[in-house]
Design a protein around this motif. Structure first.
Motif, short mmCIF file in Angstrom:
data_model
loop_
_atom_site.label_atom_id
_atom_site.label_comp_id
_atom_site.label_asym_id
_atom_site.label_seq_id
_atom_site.Cartn_x
_atom_site.Cartn_y
_atom_site.Cartn_z
N LEU A 192 -15.95 -14.53 4.08
CA LEU A 192 -16.60 -14.09 2.84
C LEU A 192 -16.65 -15.20 1.81
N ASP A 193 -17.62 -15.09 0.92
CA ASP A 193 -17.72 -16.00 -0.19
C ASP A 193 -16.45 -15.92 -1.04
N VAL A 194 -15.98 -17.07 -1.52
CA VAL A 194 -14.72 -17.11 -2.28
C VAL A 194 -14.76 -16.12 -3.46
N SER A 195 -15.96 -15.96 -4.06
CA SER A 195 -16.07 -15.13 -5.25
C SER A 195 -15.80 -13.65 -4.98
N VAL A 196 -15.94 -13.20 -3.72
CA VAL A 196 -15.72 -11.77 -3.45
C VAL A 196 -14.40 -11.51 -2.71
N ARG A 197 -13.70 -12.59 -2.34
CA ARG A 197 -12.47 -12.40 -1.56
C ARG A 197 -11.42 -11.59 -2.30
N ALA A 198 -11.20 -11.91 -3.58
CA ALA A 198 -10.14 -11.25 -4.34
C ALA A 198 -10.41 -9.75 -4.40
N GLY A 199 -11.69 -9.36 -4.60
CA GLY A 199 -12.02 -7.93 -4.68
C GLY A 199 -11.68 -7.22 -3.38
N VAL A 200 -12.04 -7.82 -2.24
CA VAL A 200 -11.77 -7.19 -0.94
C VAL A 200 -10.26 -7.13 -0.67
N LEU A 201 -9.55 -8.21 -1.04
CA LEU A 201 -8.09 -8.21 -0.85
C LEU A 201 -7.42 -7.14 -1.71
N ASN A 202 -7.91 -6.97 -2.94
CA ASN A 202 -7.34 -5.95 -3.81
C ASN A 202 -7.55 -4.55 -3.23
N VAL A 203 -8.74 -4.34 -2.64
CA VAL A 203 -9.01 -3.04 -2.00
C VAL A 203 -8.03 -2.84 -0.84
N PHE A 204 -7.83 -3.90 -0.05
CA PHE A 204 -6.92 -3.80 1.10
C PHE A 204 -5.52 -3.41 0.63
N ARG A 205 -5.04 -4.09 -0.41
CA ARG A 205 -3.68 -3.81 -0.91
C ARG A 205 -3.57 -2.40 -1.47
N ASP A 206 -4.61 -2.01 -2.21
CA ASP A 206 -4.61 -0.69 -2.84
C ASP A 206 -4.59 0.42 -1.79
N VAL A 207 -5.46 0.28 -0.77
CA VAL A 207 -5.54 1.30 0.28
C VAL A 207 -4.24 1.36 1.06
N ARG A 208 -3.71 0.20 1.38
CA ARG A 208 -2.44 0.13 2.13
C ARG A 208 -1.34 0.88 1.38
N ASP A 209 -1.25 0.64 0.07
CA ASP A 209 -0.20 1.29 -0.71
C ASP A 209 -0.43 2.79 -0.84
N ARG A 210 -1.69 3.17 -1.07
CA ARG A 210 -1.97 4.60 -1.25
C ARG A 210 -1.72 5.40 0.02
N LEU A 211 -2.04 4.80 1.17
CA LEU A 211 -1.88 5.52 2.44
C LEU A 211 -0.55 5.21 3.13
N ASN A 212 0.30 4.38 2.48
CA ASN A 212 1.57 3.94 3.09
C ASN A 212 1.34 3.40 4.50
N LEU A 213 0.31 2.57 4.63
CA LEU A 213 -0.02 2.00 5.94
C LEU A 213 0.98 0.93 6.34
N THR A 214 1.22 0.82 7.61
CA THR A 214 1.94 -0.33 8.16
C THR A 214 0.86 -1.34 8.54
N ALA A 215 1.02 -2.59 8.10
CA ALA A 215 -0.09 -3.53 8.27
C ALA A 215 0.38 -4.90 8.77
N ILE A 216 -0.44 -5.47 9.64
CA ILE A 216 -0.28 -6.87 10.05
C ILE A 216 -1.49 -7.60 9.48
N TYR A 217 -1.24 -8.68 8.75
CA TYR A 217 -2.33 -9.45 8.16
C TYR A 217 -2.30 -10.85 8.80
N ILE A 218 -3.31 -11.13 9.61
CA ILE A 218 -3.35 -12.41 10.34
C ILE A 218 -4.11 -13.43 9.51
N SER A 219 -3.51 -14.61 9.30
CA SER A 219 -4.21 -15.62 8.50
C SER A 219 -3.62 -17.01 8.74
#
Ligand code: SF4
Length: 326
Positions: A192-219
């Motif tokens: 993704l374009d650098v300008s939209v990465r933070a927004g997508v990452l914030n959604v990922f973190r928010d959803v993970r916390d709200r759903l109490n997901l167990t997550a592996i983040y590969i990077s």
């Protein structure tokens, strides 16, 4: 004394070895074995977010595929909620597929370009036997969860009519629509374009916390892993080099490879310099890794024992490290 909670994911001595070379070269004994994952052991507790970090070819994506049973381990054992993945077949495997989901690296390759967004999101619901009358509501809910405003406006669009950031949210919505317990996100913002990465990452973190997901983040990007994960596992040539709390690893890396990764993270200030990767570029050919410690031909601290003996992953303070110096 209360017993420690059982891990949701348990990986014991996992291996993914495969033979490379043509059938002709195999007949002549010239094929070789690539150890994409080689004796990896770790556990993940429910609700934990763990980064799998390392350069290209370190085995992190292969490890993610083993966890989702997209590849079959050639050795060791992987358990999810106490069940061995190797034994999952038929309906049990189908249930696991619903519980454990992958968020792809490239959103444009993750969806069928001929499917509308509605059809893209309806497919997993249909496969899981969700009645047709319930599907539209579940689709809208999933798109709201990933913060796509006015989700109805996307339903009849095709992937090429969305931006990369919007489409990655759709891919995330598809991974979440069956309400999984476990998600593997494979470099989900790297395309993704650098300008939209933070927004997508914030959604990922928010959803993970709200759903109490167990997550592996590969990077390969330590800064992104630090932003998303409380724990980090550093891999190199199919093995774990260091495993521990992300902040401890960033502030005081122990393994020489982790030190090099931390030193290479850009400093966000024009007047401050950062060390270049002090170990040279590129891991060795995985068909022909060094004897002993696999990191030794790039390690500035290597000594005699490193060539003779592979270091075990041992406790060192708040974490585990595979290095003869600890
Ligand atoms: Fe370096 Fe030896 Fe430690 Fe490997 S075991 S990281 S070669 S010091």
């Amino acid at each position: 004394m209360s017993k420690p909670p059982k891990p949701l994911v348990s990986v014991k001595d996992a291996q993914l070895h495969y033979r490379v070379g043509s059938a002709f070269s195999a007949m002549r004994g010239h094929s070789s074995v690539v150890k994409a994952v080689d004796g990896v052991t770790f556990e993940i507790q429910k609700g934990e977010s763990v980064g799998l970090l390392g350069e290209s070819g370190c085995g992190k994506t292969s490890m993610g595929r083993l966890l989702l049973k997209l590849e079959e381990a050639t050795g060791g054992e992987i358990q999810f909620a106490g069940d061995a993945l190797s034994g999952l077949k038929g309906p049990a495997l189908k249930r696991y597929r619903a519980k454990a989901q992958l968020i792809f690296q490239n959103p444009f390759e993750a969806v069928n370009p001929r499917f509308t967004i509605r059809a893209t999101l309806a497919e997993p619901l249909e496969n899981a036997g969700i009645p047709a009358a319930e599907r539209e509501g579940r689709i809208i809910e999933a798109l709201e969860l990933v913060r796509l405003p006015q989700p109805q406006q996307y339903l009849d669009r095709y992937p090429h009519q969305l931006s990369g950031g919007q489409l990655q949210r759709v891919v995330m919505a598809r991974a979440l629509i069956l309400q999984p317990d476990f998600v593997v996100a494979d470099e989900p913002v790297s395309m993704l374009d650098v300008s939209v990465r933070a927004g997508v990452l914030n959604v990922f973190r928010d959803v993970r916390d709200r759903l109490n997901l167990t997550a592996i983040y590969i990077s390969h990007d330590l800064a992104l892993v630090r932003y998303v994960c409380e724990r980090t596992i550093v891999m190199y040539l199919g093995r774990i080099m260091e495993d521990g709390p992300t902040e401890d690893i960033v502030r005081e890396p122990l393994h020489p490879y982790t030190k090099a990764l931390v030193a290479a993270v850009p400093v966000p200030h024009p007047d401050q310099s950062h060390d270049p990767l002090p170990i040279g570029r590129g891991a060795p050919d995985p068909r022909n890794p060094p004897s002993g410690c696999v990191f030794r031909d790039r390690c500035p601290l290597a000594f005699d024992r490193c060539a003779k003996e592979a270091p075990a992953l041992r406790p060192a303070g708040s974490r585990k490290v595979a290095c003869h110096l600890f």
